[in-house]
Design a protein around this motif. Sequence first.
Motif, PDB file in Angstrom:
ATOM      1  N   ALA A 188      11.888  -1.594  -0.635  1.00  0.00           N
ATOM      2  CA  ALA A 188      11.165  -0.328  -0.796  1.00  0.00           C
ATOM      3  C   ALA A 188      10.141  -0.371  -1.931  1.00  0.00           C
ATOM      4  O   ALA A 188      10.371  -0.970  -2.982  1.00  0.00           O
ATOM      5  CB  ALA A 188      12.156   0.798  -1.052  1.00  0.00           C
ATOM      6  N   TRP A 189       9.006   0.297  -1.690  1.00  0.00           N
ATOM      7  CA  TRP A 189       7.970   0.510  -2.705  1.00  0.00           C
ATOM      8  C   TRP A 189       7.877   2.000  -3.003  1.00  0.00           C
ATOM      9  O   TRP A 189       7.921   2.823  -2.090  1.00  0.00           O
ATOM     10  CB  TRP A 189       6.608   0.019  -2.229  1.00  0.00           C
ATOM     11  N   PHE A 190       7.705   2.332  -4.296  1.00  0.00           N
ATOM     12  CA  PHE A 190       7.481   3.729  -4.703  1.00  0.00           C
ATOM     13  C   PHE A 190       6.001   3.876  -5.021  1.00  0.00           C
ATOM     14  O   PHE A 190       5.471   3.202  -5.909  1.00  0.00           O
ATOM     15  CB  PHE A 190       8.334   4.080  -5.915  1.00  0.00           C
ATOM     16  N   ASP A 191       5.304   4.767  -4.284  1.00  0.00           N
ATOM     17  CA  ASP A 191       3.862   4.969  -4.443  1.00  0.00           C
ATOM     18  C   ASP A 191       3.574   6.332  -5.054  1.00  0.00           C
ATOM     19  O   ASP A 191       4.262   7.318  -4.752  1.00  0.00           O
ATOM     20  CB  ASP A 191       3.149   4.909  -3.092  1.00  0.00           C
ATOM     21  N   VAL A 192       2.558   6.393  -5.894  1.00  0.00           N
ATOM     22  CA  VAL A 192       2.022   7.650  -6.409  1.00  0.00           C
ATOM     23  C   VAL A 192       0.536   7.674  -6.095  1.00  0.00           C
ATOM     24  O   VAL A 192      -0.205   6.740  -6.467  1.00  0.00           O
ATOM     25  CB  VAL A 192       2.248   7.792  -7.928  1.00  0.00           C
ATOM     26  N   PRO A 196       0.994   1.652  -5.324  1.00  0.00           N
ATOM     27  CA  PRO A 196       2.369   1.182  -5.558  1.00  0.00           C
ATOM     28  C   PRO A 196       2.659   1.046  -7.048  1.00  0.00           C
ATOM     29  O   PRO A 196       1.877   0.443  -7.788  1.00  0.00           O
ATOM     30  CB  PRO A 196       2.384  -0.186  -4.865  1.00  0.00           C
ATOM     31  N   LEU A 197       3.792   1.618  -7.495  1.00  0.00           N
ATOM     32  CA  LEU A 197       4.163   1.543  -8.907  1.00  0.00           C
ATOM     33  C   LEU A 197       5.288   0.553  -9.149  1.00  0.00           C
ATOM     34  O   LEU A 197       5.260  -0.200 -10.117  1.00  0.00           O
ATOM     35  CB  LEU A 197       4.576   2.925  -9.421  1.00  0.00           C
ATOM     36  N   PHE A 198       6.319   0.551  -8.314  1.00  0.00           N
ATOM     37  CA  PHE A 198       7.382  -0.433  -8.486  1.00  0.00           C
ATOM     38  C   PHE A 198       8.092  -0.685  -7.159  1.00  0.00           C
ATOM     39  O   PHE A 198       8.013   0.117  -6.237  1.00  0.00           O
ATOM     40  CB  PHE A 198       8.376  -0.014  -9.570  1.00  0.00           C
TER      41      PHE A 198
END
Length: 734
Positions: A188-192, A196-198
């Motif tokens: 999984a990627w966390f996007d803002v 992509p942030l982490f």
Amino acid sequence: MRGFERHMGRSVFWTAIVTVLAFWIGAGQLAAQGLEVDEDQPVALIADDVTYNSETGVLTATGNVEVFFGDRTLTADQITYNERTRRIGASGDIVLRDPEGTTVFGNVVDLDADLTDGIIRGAQSILGDQGKLAAVEARRFEERYNVLSKAVYSPCDVCADDPTPLWRIRARRIIHDEEDKQVHYENAWFDVLGVPLFWTPYFRHPDPTVDRASGFLAPSFSNSTNYGFGVQTPYFLVIDDQSDLTIEPFFTTNEGVVGIAEYRRAFSFGKLSFLASAIQTDFTGEDDLQGHIDTRAEFFTPNNFRLGWNVRAVTDDGYLRYFDFSSEDTLEAEGFAEKYRETWFVDTRVVRFQSLRNNEPAGQIPFAVPDIDARYELDNPVLGGVLGFGASSRLLLRTDGEDTSRVSFGADWEREEILPFGLAVTGFAEVRGDFFTVRNDTQFADNESLRLSPVAGIELRYPLIWETMGAGTHIIEPIGQAVIAPYGGNDQADFQNEDSLVTEFDEINLFDRTRFSGRDGFEEGPRFNLGIKYAVETQSGFAFNTTGGRILRFEDADEFSSGTGLVNSQSDWVVGWQASLDPLFTVSHRMRLADDGSLSRNDFTGQISYGRFNFATQYTFLEADPEIGQDDDREEISMGGSIRLSPNWRIRASMRRDLELDEFVNLGSGISYANECCEVDLFVNRSFTDSENVPASTSFGIQIRLITLGTSDPGFFDFAGANDSFETVTAPDR
């Protein structure tokens, strides 16, 4: 033509026939194959047109198609059912709803006959009220798991012009476990804002329908000139349906780690919570273990007694302010047992205060063990009025100073009559006996004494009510009280005044039969309490009320301190008024002034709310009263307000200033952003107050709350809100 076809229009009559046909095909054929049919889960189909091919065993429904299987529903532009393979195919605008509140959208669907297992292409899912999932393909199996491939999760709303959500989680695979109500992510990627942030190999969180779940809550970040940079990372642990534990390490760069934990439990007969913090620190100049506790409980016995405690304590006077826990200057520890009924009550308390002020010796602060208060009223009138009996007892102990006690017994009577022309007449009488003891007094020998305190009087009220066209209802009420009490009541006993040192005189207690807040003080001599009330309320919602008056005596009342406005035979004037127009504003003003117009008390509060603007202010002036330890005048003003710049952005600011010392006490400001999927709060605060161990300090911080991901504040026993949480752990085998 091979086989046969039936064509039906969408009318009430044909809809009923199609429903019967669908049930026969969907349930009857299953029975013919020797399979069990759940009569509580009938299959029903409604459509504009239906055709059935008997050779292939395929039923085709087109046009506003709806399929019902128990509490599951499927709607689509076209649906086919193959009785031989027991599969349902659907295309067009597809919507599948299950009994848990999950809604799935898709373009092409292949499901089994009971709508529990299958494949959905172009899948989109809504979990509860907020969570949204989208995937290239979704599979459902074991009536429990929804597996989405190349999927995205976000609670944010998007539009065609801006299809990128504020934040989202992208994953190679997302698994929604409907039984455990967990959403699992793999790769999984966390996007803002699409960036992509982490990345994490595995991640999970409860679905939005879950009220309480174990896992990390949203962290908060702060910075202070005292403890440096700090971050709090709470972990919420659900122990069972009645209890939970929050562990919240507070990492600081200057002082190390503050350990914080809160345990909560609900019972069928009550509730309790226990919060504590601790750290090994040298902010006091010595390397000591410092900390605090805050515990509350409330229980009900089978005979309806209410028992419990409210205990707050800290190891050092400056600890709470140093770590930004609280700015209070007094903490209370209390245990209680009470029972209240219509005609009687009993209230027992054990109380201890802890002062956090400079130069206030702890040994001279008393604690009550116990403080008992009880009252009983007779059911039947006596002389046309209510007769009641009261008793109270209080024992105060000090580790460095005198110990005092008081035991009181009394009786009181009151009767009200409304005369034919509207005058309300109330007669009252009371007599109380107080037995005092003083021990360990450094100035006086141990002693015991008795005081008798009789009071009687009459009260007259004459309310006048009238209405004016378009101006509302007016009420004006002159009030007069004549009270008879002996002189020398405070000289009858040699005692320490413990609970009546600070006395406030205002329009609220103008018509009380005593101005003392406790029982140690006795208001002496005959007096007249005179005043008037006025109130008006209009149809537009505007309301105004005011009260004013004074007390007249035959002699000065030296039992009160000089700053109360009660000492002279003619007391100060007290006036108070309040005006409001809901929801725009509320303004109130309270004054105490002498005959020459000089003010000894002046309180003003105001609150205005108009459109995007909110503003509140308070001004206070109190004249010096050396007899109670207030050597100087007190004058300060505080203000706070906020402006909503847009539906999402809001700024705020506050201040508190000591006008007597001409210096600020506190300044603060902040800016916040909130939408349907996140809340961000940035704040800065400056405290100008310093104490023995805690200098003036500046702190700022940021709190980020992602809706549906570890954002809820559990609150005190509000278990229904305890938790959206998340947790990063090792991926389970699948």
